[in-house]
Design a protein around this motif. Structure first.
Motif, PDB file in Angstrom:
ATOM      1  N   PRO A   1      25.811  52.440   9.783  1.00 52.88           N
ATOM      2  CA  PRO A   1      25.379  52.022   8.448  1.00 52.88           C
ATOM      3  C   PRO A   1      24.150  51.118   8.507  1.00 52.88           C
ATOM      4  O   PRO A   1      23.939  50.384   9.479  1.00 52.88           O
ATOM      5  CB  PRO A   1      26.579  51.253   7.897  1.00 52.88           C
ATOM      6  CG  PRO A   1      27.747  51.757   8.700  1.00 52.88           C
ATOM      7  CD  PRO A   1      27.191  52.051  10.062  1.00 52.88           C
TER       8      PRO A   1
ATOM      9  N   ASN B   1      28.528  57.921   2.006  1.00 55.07           N
ATOM     10  CA  ASN B   1      28.893  57.090   0.865  1.00 55.07           C
ATOM     11  C   ASN B   1      28.209  55.727   0.875  1.00 55.07           C
ATOM     12  O   ASN B   1      28.488  54.879   0.022  1.00 55.07           O
ATOM     13  CB  ASN B   1      30.418  56.919   0.773  1.00 55.07           C
ATOM     14  CG  ASN B   1      31.005  56.162   1.957  1.00 55.07           C
ATOM     15  OD1 ASN B   1      30.288  55.762   2.877  1.00 55.07           O
ATOM     16  ND2 ASN B   1      32.313  55.964   1.938  1.00 55.07           N
ATOM     17  N   GLN B   2      27.336  55.502   1.831  1.00 52.35           N
ATOM     18  CA  GLN B   2      26.502  54.306   1.876  1.00 52.35           C
ATOM     19  C   GLN B   2      25.231  54.639   2.649  1.00 52.35           C
ATOM     20  O   GLN B   2      25.151  55.688   3.288  1.00 52.35           O
ATOM     21  CB  GLN B   2      27.234  53.142   2.543  1.00 52.35           C
ATOM     22  CG  GLN B   2      27.655  53.405   3.985  1.00 52.35           C
ATOM     23  CD  GLN B   2      28.340  52.208   4.614  1.00 52.35           C
ATOM     24  OE1 GLN B   2      27.828  51.087   4.563  1.00 52.35           O
ATOM     25  NE2 GLN B   2      29.519  52.436   5.191  1.00 52.35           N
TER      26      GLN B   2
ATOM     27  N   THR C   1      20.968  58.425   2.422  1.00 59.20           N
ATOM     28  CA  THR C   1      22.305  58.811   1.975  1.00 59.20           C
ATOM     29  C   THR C   1      22.518  60.319   2.030  1.00 59.20           C
ATOM     30  O   THR C   1      23.624  60.789   1.795  1.00 59.20           O
ATOM     31  CB  THR C   1      22.572  58.329   0.528  1.00 59.20           C
ATOM     32  OG1 THR C   1      21.565  58.874  -0.326  1.00 59.20           O
ATOM     33  CG2 THR C   1      22.562  56.812   0.450  1.00 59.20           C
TER      34      THR C   1
END
Length: 244
Positions: free
Chosen positions: A240, A155-156, A219
């Protein structure tokens, strides 16, 4: 499946993407993971055995993992066998339709958690540690060989992804090479493939963490398994891009 065939599959998959000029994926191991990482492991809580809400299970299970000295976040999944479209961390990792929950033993050790007397009353000690495989489990309780390609989404933007692979099924054989289900794995991010991480030199019981890094972030991720094709994994770790 040999290395040449695997490269051909990777090339075919890559052509489906626009190849970013800046993409630079590379294979990594556990020592390469940045400190700002989060690792997830699959757990299943049978509602007939665990008399707690999902939120309470998550919190208390996390406390037990920390008490055991483990830096793993529990990912509660809806079933202990053949469930797909698994999600961890509220969407931090989304496992594709070709990756399933698996409730059999593997060479990946299960943590011994310090459950309390109250945990026995609530059934928290009955929570089971699960694994992920790239195929439905047949009657013999081992993952099938197909499909050989699995997809993950995040999601990131992620800079690093890794997971613990078990290249072998559990057997009673004294032959350290018997029971290998995967000859290696290859990652595709941003339309570019890494070299194959070879498992043919591993011996049964060794469970390497293997992953991919791209400093430009990604992603989506594709993993190709070579040889027999069965992926058995746990401890899915992400870093991330913002923390890279």
């Amino acid at each position: 499946m040999n290395i040449k065939t695997t490269k051909n599959i990777a090339l075919t998959l890559c052509t489906a993407f626009v190849l970013p000029a800046v993409a630079a994926p590379r294979l990594i191991g556990e020592a390469d993971l940045k400190a700002a990482k989060t690792s997830y492991s699959f757990f299943y809580a049978d509602p007939k055995k665990v008399l707690l809400t999902t939120a309470t299970i998550q919190t208390q299970l996390q406390d037990r993992l920390i008490a055991a000295g483990l830096s793993t976040t529990p990912c509660l999944i809806p079933g202990d066998l053949n469930v797909n479209n698994l999600v961890c961390g509220g969407g931090a990792i989304r496992f594709g339709a070709n990756f399933f929950s698996f409730n059999s033993i593997t060479n990946i050790p299960k943590p011994k958690l310090p459950f309390t007397a109250e945990d026995k009353n609530t059934g928290l000690d009955k929570v089971s540690l699960e694994f992920g495989v790239n195929g439905l489990s047949p009657a013999i309780n081992q993952p099938s060989e197909m499909p050989r390609v699995v997809h993950f989404r995040f999601n990131q933007r992620i800079a690093q992804f890794g997971m613990v692979f078990d290249p072998f099924i559990v057997t009673d054989s004294t032959d350290p090479q018997e029971g290998r289900v995967s000859d290696g794995v290859q990652f595709i991010v941003n339309g570019q493939a890494t070299p194959v991480r070879d498992f043919t030199q591993e011996t049964r019981g060794n469970i390497p963490l293997v992953g991919v890094e791209d400093p430009h972030g990604f992603t989506e991720l594709t993993i190709i398994s070579t040889g027999g094709g069965s992926i058995i994994g746990d401890q899915f770790t992400i870093v991330p891009l913002t923390n890279f």
